[in-house]
Design a protein around this motif. Structure first.
Motif, mmCIF file in Angstrom:
data_model
loop_
_atom_site.group_PDB
_atom_site.id
_atom_site.type_symbol
_atom_site.label_atom_id
_atom_site.label_comp_id
_atom_site.label_asym_id
_atom_site.label_seq_id
_atom_site.Cartn_x
_atom_site.Cartn_y
_atom_site.Cartn_z
ATOM 1 N N GLU A 75 39.237 54.220 39.623
ATOM 2 C CA GLU A 75 38.675 52.950 39.267
ATOM 3 C C GLU A 75 37.448 52.846 39.656
ATOM 4 O OE1 GLU A 75 39.418 49.406 37.993
ATOM 5 O OE2 GLU A 75 40.996 50.718 38.088
ATOM 6 N N LEU A 76 36.811 53.507 40.685
ATOM 7 C CA LEU A 76 35.483 53.363 41.208
ATOM 8 C C LEU A 76 34.539 54.243 40.118
ATOM 9 C CD1 LEU A 76 33.251 52.795 43.423
ATOM 10 C CD2 LEU A 76 33.740 55.204 44.297
ATOM 11 N N ALA A 88 41.997 55.079 43.620
ATOM 12 C CA ALA A 88 40.534 54.425 44.089
ATOM 13 C C ALA A 88 39.354 55.199 43.134
ATOM 14 C CB ALA A 88 40.311 54.590 45.460
ATOM 15 N N LYS A 89 39.559 56.430 43.293
ATOM 16 C CA LYS A 89 38.289 57.123 42.513
ATOM 17 C C LYS A 89 38.306 57.039 41.200
ATOM 18 C CE LYS A 89 37.521 61.540 44.399
ATOM 19 N NZ LYS A 89 37.972 62.791 45.048
ATOM 20 N N CYS A 147 28.031 52.788 45.071
ATOM 21 C CA CYS A 147 29.244 53.491 44.578
ATOM 22 C C CYS A 147 29.368 54.919 45.041
ATOM 23 C CB CYS A 147 29.013 53.422 43.094
ATOM 24 S SG CYS A 147 29.349 51.857 42.172
ATOM 25 N N LEU A 190 40.123 47.803 44.367
ATOM 26 C CA LEU A 190 39.693 48.775 45.373
ATOM 27 C C LEU A 190 39.858 48.158 46.541
ATOM 28 C CD1 LEU A 190 36.122 50.437 44.297
ATOM 29 C CD2 LEU A 190 38.568 51.510 44.343
ATOM 30 N N ARG A 216 37.707 44.779 39.575
ATOM 31 C CA ARG A 216 38.105 45.863 39.867
ATOM 32 C C ARG A 216 37.629 46.112 41.412
ATOM 33 N NH1 ARG A 216 38.880 48.936 35.443
ATOM 34 N NH2 ARG A 216 37.860 48.229 33.603
#
Length: 291
Positions: A279-280, A276-277, A250, A165, A161
């Protein structure tokens, strides 16, 4: 890297008896040790806590201890001989009064409260420790092995992951330099649509473009993201517990993507920020399981 969940069971026998220790760990922000054991063994709680916390720094750790005394090591008993004499004397007086022999039976003695007392367990914690200590060590070894195996699975998922990112951040970095040019075209189009034929060299247009170019510059954010990604890898491959540090990173990464989204004012970049958010958030869920 270790996860915070695991289970272990150990058993050992010494002179005084056999001890069985079970340890179950689940997620918790801080370290919490809960011990369930026979009352006479609770004096060992400081030793047990120290041994566990030397090996595990985070999570809720439930420890169950059972101890079976060796054959012939039954609970000691005591007899109130004065009460025995009093009971015998009472039956003698009954015999004298009735003129016939009345003798007490075993049941009569057993029914007399306090005549026979069984000591509570009769086992000291120190006497049981030679069996409990190795059983605890075996249980801890199993817990740590399980936590390590699950931690390795989590690390593989997090690395994958994190790579995603980094790709998203790289795509944003490629789009960012062209953002002022795209804004210039949009600005001139709006001016033409409004019937305002201003030249590109007009001071007001130039000032607007300069201000926007400065406002939408995200080079600092992308640089900090690269630093966060490198530090993330360092924590995951280090020997120290990394859960709290990864959780903090994070938050910092989320803050950088938020800033990029608000500064860029661009649909394409905004789409990457959303990806991105998303996946984060998955990464943060996994980090909650890391010691």
């Amino acid at each position: 890297m270790h996860s915070m969940t695991g289970f272990g069971r150990g058993s050992a026998t010494a002179e005084e008896g056999t001890a069985t220790v079970e340890i179950a760990c689940v997620n918790r922000k801080q370290a919490e040790v809960v011990i369930q054991a026979p009352r006479e063994l609770l004096e060992l709680e400081p030793k047990i806590r120290k041994a566990v916390l030397n090996a595990i720094s985070r999570g809720r750790i439930q420890i169950n201890i059972q101890f079976e005394r060796a054959s012939g090591q039954g609970s000691p008993s005591s007899v109130d001989l004065r009460l025995v004499d009093a009971l015998e004397s009472a039956f003698a007086r009954i015999s004298e009064h009735t003129g016939r022999r009345v003798s007490p039976e075993a049941a009569d003695f057993l029914r007399s409260p306090g005549l026979i007392r069984l000591e509570d367990g009769g086992m000291s914690g120190e006497a049981a420790w030679p069996a409990i200590e190795p059983a605890l060590e075996v249980a801890l070894e199993q817990v740590l092995a399980m936590r390590l195996a699950e931690g390795e699975d989590l690390a593989r998922d997090l690395f994958a992951r994190l790579v995603l990112l980094e790709k998203i951040a790289a795509s944003i970095a490629l789009l960012a330099p062209g953002r002022p040019e795209r804004y210039k075209e949009q600005l001139l189009k709006r001016l033409r649509d409004a019937g305002l034929e201003l030249e590109l060299q007009d001071e007001r247009v130039l000032r607007e473009l300069v201000v926007f170019a400065d406002r939408c510059d995200i080079s600092e954010e992308t640089t900090r993201l690269d630093a966060h990604f490198r530090r993330f890898r360092e924590y995951m491959t280090g020997s120290e517990p990394a859960g709290r540090s990864l959780d903090f990173l994070c938050q910092e990464i989320h803050r950088e993507f938020n800033t990029i989204g608000s500064k860029a004012s661009d649909a394409a970049i905004a789409q990457h920020v959303v990806e991105a958010k998303t996946e984060l958030e998955k990464i943060r869920e996994q980090v909650q399981n890391i010691e």
